[in-house]
Design a protein around this motif. Structure first.
Motif, PDB file in Angstrom:
ATOM      1  N   ALA A  74       0.907  -1.223  -0.061  1.00  0.00           N
ATOM      2  CA  ALA A  74      -0.072  -0.117  -0.041  1.00  0.00           C
ATOM      3  C   ALA A  74       0.944   1.111   0.012  1.00  0.00           C
ATOM      4  N   MET A  75       2.184   1.091   0.633  1.00  0.00           N
ATOM      5  CA  MET A  75       2.896   2.284   0.935  1.00  0.00           C
ATOM      6  C   MET A  75       4.297   1.678   0.442  1.00  0.00           C
ATOM      7  N   PRO A  76       4.987   1.826  -0.506  1.00  0.00           N
ATOM      8  CA  PRO A  76       6.267   1.501  -0.745  1.00  0.00           C
ATOM      9  C   PRO A  76       7.452   1.849   0.408  1.00  0.00           C
ATOM     10  N   LYS A  77       8.453   1.051   0.374  1.00  0.00           N
ATOM     11  CA  LYS A  77       9.390   1.361   1.340  1.00  0.00           C
ATOM     12  C   LYS A  77       9.818   2.788   1.144  1.00  0.00           C
ATOM     13  N   MET A  78      10.099   3.360   2.597  1.00  0.00           N
ATOM     14  CA  MET A  78      10.710   4.935   2.577  1.00  0.00           C
ATOM     15  C   MET A  78      11.639   5.067   3.559  1.00  0.00           C
ATOM     16  N   GLU A  79      12.352   5.812   3.535  1.00  0.00           N
ATOM     17  CA  GLU A  79      13.569   5.940   4.504  1.00  0.00           C
ATOM     18  C   GLU A  79      13.051   7.318   5.566  1.00  0.00           C
ATOM     19  N   ILE A  80      13.158   7.102   6.747  1.00  0.00           N
ATOM     20  CA  ILE A  80      12.885   8.134   7.668  1.00  0.00           C
ATOM     21  C   ILE A  80      14.068   8.559   8.549  1.00  0.00           C
ATOM     22  N   LYS A  81      14.877   9.549   8.326  1.00  0.00           N
ATOM     23  CA  LYS A  81      16.056   9.761   8.943  1.00  0.00           C
ATOM     24  C   LYS A  81      15.883   9.768  10.433  1.00  0.00           C
ATOM     25  N   SER A  82      17.011   8.708  10.807  1.00  0.00           N
ATOM     26  CA  SER A  82      17.141   8.477  12.377  1.00  0.00           C
ATOM     27  C   SER A  82      15.955   7.165  12.959  1.00  0.00           C
ATOM     28  N   VAL A  83      15.043   7.103  12.039  1.00  0.00           N
ATOM     29  CA  VAL A  83      14.026   6.037  12.594  1.00  0.00           C
ATOM     30  C   VAL A  83      14.107   4.869  11.643  1.00  0.00           C
ATOM     31  N   GLY A  84      14.475   4.805  10.303  1.00  0.00           N
ATOM     32  CA  GLY A  84      14.928   3.665   9.666  1.00  0.00           C
ATOM     33  C   GLY A  84      13.789   3.369   8.431  1.00  0.00           C
ATOM     34  N   GLN A  85      13.654   2.441   7.737  1.00  0.00           N
ATOM     35  CA  GLN A  85      12.846   2.096   6.705  1.00  0.00           C
ATOM     36  C   GLN A  85      11.529   1.566   7.282  1.00  0.00           C
ATOM     37  N   THR A  86      10.410   2.108   6.541  1.00  0.00           N
ATOM     38  CA  THR A  86       8.945   1.767   6.607  1.00  0.00           C
ATOM     39  C   THR A  86       8.280   1.401   5.378  1.00  0.00           C
ATOM     40  N   ALA A  87       7.226   0.579   5.539  1.00  0.00           N
ATOM     41  CA  ALA A  87       6.248   0.518   4.612  1.00  0.00           C
ATOM     42  C   ALA A  87       4.932   0.031   4.974  1.00  0.00           C
ATOM     43  N   VAL A  88       3.910   0.032   4.253  1.00  0.00           N
ATOM     44  CA  VAL A  88       2.613  -0.678   4.639  1.00  0.00           C
ATOM     45  C   VAL A  88       2.315  -1.434   3.685  1.00  0.00           C
ATOM     46  N   ILE A  89       1.426  -2.509   3.960  1.00  0.00           N
ATOM     47  CA  ILE A  89       1.152  -3.504   3.413  1.00  0.00           C
ATOM     48  C   ILE A  89      -0.542  -3.658   3.574  1.00  0.00           C
ATOM     49  N   LEU A  90      -1.177  -4.297   2.735  1.00  0.00           N
ATOM     50  CA  LEU A  90      -2.427  -4.998   3.025  1.00  0.00           C
ATOM     51  C   LEU A  90      -2.228  -6.404   2.993  1.00  0.00           C
ATOM     52  N   ASP A  91      -2.903  -6.857   3.971  1.00  0.00           N
ATOM     53  CA  ASP A  91      -2.967  -8.666   4.064  1.00  0.00           C
ATOM     54  C   ASP A  91      -4.082  -9.088   2.899  1.00  0.00           C
ATOM     55  N   THR A  92      -4.140 -10.390   3.098  1.00  0.00           N
ATOM     56  CA  THR A  92      -5.162 -10.825   1.903  1.00  0.00           C
ATOM     57  C   THR A  92      -6.617 -10.519   2.323  1.00  0.00           C
ATOM     58  N   GLU A  93      -6.846 -10.037   3.499  1.00  0.00           N
ATOM     59  CA  GLU A  93      -8.229  -9.552   3.960  1.00  0.00           C
ATOM     60  C   GLU A  93      -8.389  -8.199   3.869  1.00  0.00           C
ATOM     61  N   GLY A  94      -7.255  -7.492   3.273  1.00  0.00           N
ATOM     62  CA  GLY A  94      -7.288  -5.777   3.270  1.00  0.00           C
ATOM     63  C   GLY A  94      -7.176  -5.206   4.529  1.00  0.00           C
ATOM     64  N   ASN A  95      -6.481  -5.813   5.500  1.00  0.00           N
ATOM     65  CA  ASN A  95      -6.071  -5.304   6.580  1.00  0.00           C
ATOM     66  C   ASN A  95      -4.817  -4.744   6.342  1.00  0.00           C
ATOM     67  N   ALA A  96      -4.468  -3.314   6.779  1.00  0.00           N
ATOM     68  CA  ALA A  96      -3.288  -2.472   6.680  1.00  0.00           C
ATOM     69  C   ALA A  96      -2.349  -2.994   7.977  1.00  0.00           C
ATOM     70  N   ILE A  97      -1.042  -3.411   7.606  1.00  0.00           N
ATOM     71  CA  ILE A  97      -0.089  -3.450   8.701  1.00  0.00           C
ATOM     72  C   ILE A  97       1.360  -2.753   8.401  1.00  0.00           C
ATOM     73  N   GLY A  98       1.922  -1.922   9.139  1.00  0.00           N
ATOM     74  CA  GLY A  98       3.197  -1.492   8.682  1.00  0.00           C
ATOM     75  C   GLY A  98       4.303  -2.448   9.192  1.00  0.00           C
ATOM     76  N   ILE A  99       5.399  -2.332   8.170  1.00  0.00           N
ATOM     77  CA  ILE A  99       6.621  -2.780   8.341  1.00  0.00           C
ATOM     78  C   ILE A  99       7.638  -1.895   8.632  1.00  0.00           C
TER      79      ILE A  99
END
Length: 130
Positions: free
Chosen positions: A99-124
């Motif tokens: 849902a949201m491709p990998k991005m870098e946040i300075k001093s935080v790290g890398q994040t992304a958001v995915i949707l599971d097979t049921e449409g639920n969002a979860i951040g990585i």
């Protein structure tokens, strides 16, 4: 195994939501100290949320921000991973979506958001090694 390590709360009215969570649960909520683009900080009204003292096996931090899109209607949990690229490479193969491709946040790290097979969002989240 990936543990839930962070959460984000979208809010239509950040001040109202801050008051609610602080009054109800005693959470400490204040403007973020994470370096962000000043325009983004103003638009998002991003807040750091501390839910208590760190204890083994508990999650004690998150964020709150001004809702940017109408579909942001639920608290978003982030799981901490060692290799974000490895995780993202499996998402679509397993029937999910990015849902949201990998991005870098300075001093935080890398994040992304995915949707599971049921449409639920979860951040990585892959924490920064700085």
């Amino acid at each position: 195994m990936a543990n839930i390590a962070y959460f984000e709360i979208p809010a239509e009215n950040v001040d109202r939501a801050k008051h609610f969570y602080h009054s109800l649960l005693g959470w400490k909520i204040e403007p973020t100290k994470t370096p962000m683009d000043p325009a983004m900080t103003k638009t998002m009204q991003y807040q750091d949320v501390l839910t208590g003292e760190p204890e083994d096996g508990t999650l004690n931090m998150g964020g709150m921000y001004k809702r940017q899109m109408p579909q942001e209607t639920a608290i978003l949990n982030y799981v901490m991973v060692d290799d974000i690229d490895k995780v993202l490479s499996k998402v679509e193969k397993l029937g999910g979506k990015i849902a949201m491709p990998k991005m870098e946040i300075k001093s935080v790290g890398q994040t992304a958001v995915i949707l599971d097979t049921e449409g639920n969002a979860i951040g990585i989240w892959k924490p920064s090694t700085e």
